[in-house]
Design a protein around this motif. Structure first.
Motif, short mmCIF file in Angstrom:
data_model
loop_
_atom_site.label_atom_id
_atom_site.label_comp_id
_atom_site.label_asym_id
_atom_site.label_seq_id
_atom_site.Cartn_x
_atom_site.Cartn_y
_atom_site.Cartn_z
N GLN A 253 -3.00 6.92 -3.55
CA GLN A 253 -3.72 6.38 -2.40
C GLN A 253 -3.26 7.03 -1.11
OE1 GLN A 253 -3.07 2.17 -2.57
NE2 GLN A 253 -4.24 1.91 -4.46
N GLU A 254 -1.95 7.22 -0.97
CA GLU A 254 -1.44 7.85 0.24
C GLU A 254 -1.95 9.27 0.39
OE1 GLU A 254 2.70 7.46 -0.41
OE2 GLU A 254 2.83 5.42 0.38
N THR B 287 0.81 -1.23 0.00
CA THR B 287 0.00 0.00 0.00
C THR B 287 0.84 1.27 0.00
OG1 THR B 287 -0.12 -0.10 2.42
CG2 THR B 287 -1.93 -1.13 1.16
N ALA B 288 2.11 1.18 0.35
CA ALA B 288 2.97 2.36 0.38
C ALA B 288 3.87 2.37 -0.84
CB ALA B 288 3.82 2.37 1.66
N ARG C 184 1.06 6.26 -4.46
CA ARG C 184 1.20 7.65 -4.02
C ARG C 184 -0.15 8.35 -4.01
NH1 ARG C 184 6.68 8.91 -7.43
NH2 ARG C 184 8.16 8.19 -5.85
N LEU D 212 -6.68 3.60 3.76
CA LEU D 212 -5.76 3.12 2.74
C LEU D 212 -5.96 1.63 2.48
CD1 LEU D 212 -3.37 3.79 0.91
CD2 LEU D 212 -1.86 3.27 2.82
N GLU E 222 -4.63 4.70 8.02
CA GLU E 222 -4.24 3.37 7.55
C GLU E 222 -5.46 2.54 7.19
OE1 GLU E 222 -1.89 -0.59 9.22
OE2 GLU E 222 -1.79 1.31 10.30
#
Length: 807
Positions: free
Chosen positions: A346-347, A199-200, A344, A356, A353
């Motif tokens: 999504q962040e 996710t990151a 990015r 996300l 968290e």
């Protein structure tokens, strides 16, 4: 004499006499010996003839056969171990298949001709044939000639072995390409799965290069970002085998000019850095300092020659990259970049968290596999349920291809069917379509990337696909379209004039407001550079064109104020702001910009500057006037009480003038009222010394302030230095209305007589001072007035002619 073989008479030797003869034992023995020897000679001659014929046939076959053929002999050491092979004979097909000439091979050993790897692959099998007498058939690759051979080996005795060669390179390449293609497709699927789980953005990048390192079996992988303006390359993410040194955080792009030029336009493929041609020694040293010799990198670009980031795989030793490996890295780079950008996004969209995680689950792609013949799903991921709103068990039941088609929006079904047909024929396709969820009727947009899966023979047996939910992206596009519409509305409301100049075709587009700002009717002229500059004020053209050229050549924003002259001769101030765009060579190809009418702001700014300066000057004059009035009142007062009343009255009149000025924007004011209040404030009553005459002429509010300031300067000067400052001085103030070019004008005349000729009086007049500049410059500029100001030895004349109705 008879000769018998295996019980059969095969020949006889006869000796005849014409007369009777009795053979002696010696003659008989001689005849027998001659017969045996003759027969042996005949047999030997026949055998030699047969051998010659056989050898001739063998030589013809040897030279004509399409298979390569060689006879080799084992070379052994003192212990009898096979250590090498010597070539004894070979045929022309051997030369054709290997590219090695007979004189380069015959009489030489395997180790003298081939690489050490080739020796290791060929020596042991050939020695085994010589030792065991059993033939061997194998397929091996020759590094020396870069070919694959199917070799059949037969023992010939005496440590000699016959070897037949069949070139199978083409088949092996096809098999290898098919294998690599399938392996790479599997890897890309695994890569997509792995990246989707992260996710990151940092985790996506690091996971990607870790997987690529293992799949390609290289020594180092990294993702580098370009900072072109700073001449820097950042090694933001990197991974490597144990013992491989880490790259520095940053290097200068100018230290690697040849490599940088390559990545700006294409994939960088370096098999051996030491063999690269046309590279400076400095760049080669800089590259070798990074510790690698082979390099394969794919670059993501935002525009021509504008690299953003590169995905690179490196090896410490030379490596000849295959086409499949190059295609894999290019495909992986696009996927990884997309995954990083998506992460990015999504962040940025979800701070927590939990949000996300939910977004990641909602945006997971659907992965599926169909059989090619019946198009029935064999594999379907759980993400299908999230996107389609249908349980997988339901989707996989019955004729699931027809069921899937029925889920697709009717307008997109033909598109989907056609692309599936293309994949069945071996094509890779990407297409977008809509589905209608059966549970809630919601419409979802998907982007499918479908590809064929083939068997070893190249036949398409399965169809694989990746379905990405792009509904949010489509909504963003719709919102962008709506935003553009709002922008168009805003430019109209804000009266912004827009232009778009295609410099290659020299065509220009103007918005409707742009026409109006230039003083044209909408569509009156064809927009062009020439029609724009034609309306720019002659005094401002050089500066406007210089500002435009400077912005174009320096790659800067165009930001410039200039005046335009409309057909009615009105002057308007415009603020223009624009941006040039350039091609890959740096040549300007387009300019877009906007203009705004800032005439009002300019006028207010000029007016404010006049008011501020006048406020300072008027304050000083007001103090002088008060002092003068006080002195005059005191000299004519008989008592303190008399002075108090007279001085207070004059201060009141002075205050009235100031009050009138403060109300000039709302109350109609005549020129006579301004003259009356100004003279009353100074204690100058109409009589023998002061003559005031003229009709009631109403002034525009926008002119009152400036006219009042001018009258104040004239009156103050008369009181301090002119006709009102001496006993015999006289003042005449007259005005009238006249017609000029069909418009109303004010003709105003201020005359003073008998003024003091002393230098003090002359130097104190407005000549050269603020007051005179106000009259001679501010009135023409602000009111379009014609001014005549004459100061003689004992008289002063100021004539002002100005339009009454024109703004």
């Amino acid at each position: 004499m008879c000769h018998w073989s295996k019980g059969y008479l095969v020949g006889w030797l006869g000796i005849n006499f014409e007369t009777p003869h009795v053979f002696s034992p010696a003659e008989i023995e001689l005849a027998q010996e001659v017969g045996e020897r003759t027969w042996a000679a005949l047999e030997r001659a026949r055998a030699e003839q047969a051998l010659r014929e056989s050898e001739e046939k063998y030589r013809s076959l040897f030279d004509a056969m399409v298979e390569g053929f060689s006879v080799v002999e084992i070379v052994r050491d003192d212990a009898g171990r096979a250590v090498d092979i010597k070539y004894i004979e070979l045929n022309p097909a051997f030369e054709q298949q290997t590219g090695l000439l007979r004189e380069e091979v015959v009489g030489r050993t395997l180790s003298e001709i081939y690489t050490s790897g080739d020796v290791g692959r060929w020596l042991n099998p050939i020695a085994a044939v010589a030792d065991t007498g059993r033939p061997i058939v194998l397929e091996e690759y020759s590094e020396r000639v870069h070919r694959w051979f199917e070799s059949s080996m037969y023992d010939r005795g005496g440590d000699r072995v016959a070897v037949f060669y069949h070139d199978v390179t083409a088949r092996k390449q096809v098999e290898q390409k098919e294998h690599e293609t399938k392996k790479n497709q599997d890897f890309l699927l695994r890569l997509s799965d792995a990246l989707r789980a992260e996710t990151a953005a940092d985790a996506v990048a690091q996971r990607a290069i870790d997987l690529l390192l293992e799949h390609l079996r290289v020594d180092r992988c990294f993702i580098a970002y370009y900072r072109l303006e700073e001449d820097e390359l950042d090694f933001r993410y990197q991974t490597g085998r144990k013992g491989v040194l880490l790259l520095p955080e940053t290097v200068r792009l100018s230290d690697f000019p040849d490599a940088f030029e390559t990545v700006r336009e294409s994939t960088i493929v370096i098999n051996d850095d030491l063999e690269r041609e046309g590279v400076s020694s400095a760049e080669r040293d800089n590259t070798m300092a990074l510790g690698m010799r082979a390099r394969l990198g794919s670059t993501v670009r935002l525009g021509p020659k504008r690299p953003v980031a590169s995905l690179v795989a490196e090896c410490a030793e030379p490596r000849y990259w295959t086409d499949a490996e190059i295609a894999l890295v290019e495909d992986a780079a696009e996927r990884i970049w997309a995954a990083i950008e998506q992460a990015r996004a999504q962040e940025a969209l979800f701070a927590s968290e939990e949000r996300l995680r939910q977004f990641g689950e909602a945006s997971q792609d659907v992965l599926w596999i169909r059989d090619c013949e019946h198009l029935q799903w064999q594999y379907l991921t759980p993400a299908f349920e999230t996107i389609y709103g249908l349980k997988r068990e339901e989707a996989l039941s019955g004729n699931n291809y027809r069921s899937w088609i029925e889920l697709i929006h009717p307008e997109d079904r033909t598109l989907a069917s056609e692309n599936i047909r293309r994949v069945r024929n071996g094509e890779h396709v990407t297409f977008e379509y809509r589905v209608k969820r059966p549970r809630d009727g919601a419409i979802r947009w998907l982007r499918n990337t479908d590809f064929p899966i083939t068997n070893a023979g190249g036949e398409v047996i399965l169809i694989g696909g990746i379905g990405e939910d792009i509904t949010a992206e489509k909504l963003v596009q719709e919102e962008l379209k709506a935003s553009e519409e709002r922008l168009r509305n805003a430019t109209e409301v804000g009266k912004l004039g827009l232009w778009d100049w295609d410099m290659r075709s020299n065509t220009v587009h103007w918005s409707d407001q742009h026409f109006r700002l230039e003083g044209y009717e909408v569509g009156e002229v064809v927009p062009s550079y020439e029609t724009w500059i034609a309306r720019v004020h002659p005094d401002d053209r050089e500066g406007a064109e210089a500002a435009l050229s400077r912005a174009r050549d320096a790659h800067e924003e165009f930001n410039h104020e200039f005046r335009t002259v409309h057909p009615d001769r009105s002057v308007h101030w415009l603020l223009g702001r624009g941006q040039f765009f350039y091609d890959e060579t740096g040549a300007p190809i387009r300019m877009v910009g906007a203009m705004l009418d800032v005439t009002l702001q300019r006028n207010w700014q000029e007016r404010q500057n006049i008011l501020v300066a006048e406020l300072q000057h008027r304050t000083r004059n007001l103090i002088t006037v008060v002092r003068s009035i006080a002195n005059e009142t005191l000299s004519t007062s008989s008592s303190l009480e008399d002075f108090k009343h007279a001085f207070g009255d004059r201060m009141g009149r002075l205050s009235a003038v100031q009050g009138l000025l403060s109300r000039s924007e709302s109350e109609p004011i005549t020129i006579g009222k301004l003259v009356e209040l100004e003279l009353d404030a100074l204690g100058a009553q109409s009589g023998e010394r002061v003559v005031v005459s003229g009709p009631p002429i109403v002034l525009r509010n926008s002119t009152v302030q400036t006219i009042a300031l001018a009258l104040h300067e004239l009156a103050t000067n008369a009181l301090k230095y002119g006709a009102l400052s001496i006993e015999g001085g006289r003042l005449s103030v007259t005005w009238r209305e006249l017609q000029k070019d069909g418009a109303r004008w004010l003709d105003f005349l201020w005359e003073e007589y008998g003024i003091s000729p002393e230098p003090r009086a002359l130097s104190a007049t407005p000549n050269g001072g603020y007051g005179r500049r106000l009259i001679e410059h501010a009135l023409p500029y602000s009111l379009a007035a014609d001014v005549e100001y004459e100061l003689g030895s004992d008289a002063l004349r100021c004539a002002v002619k100005m339009p009454l109705d024109q703004d």
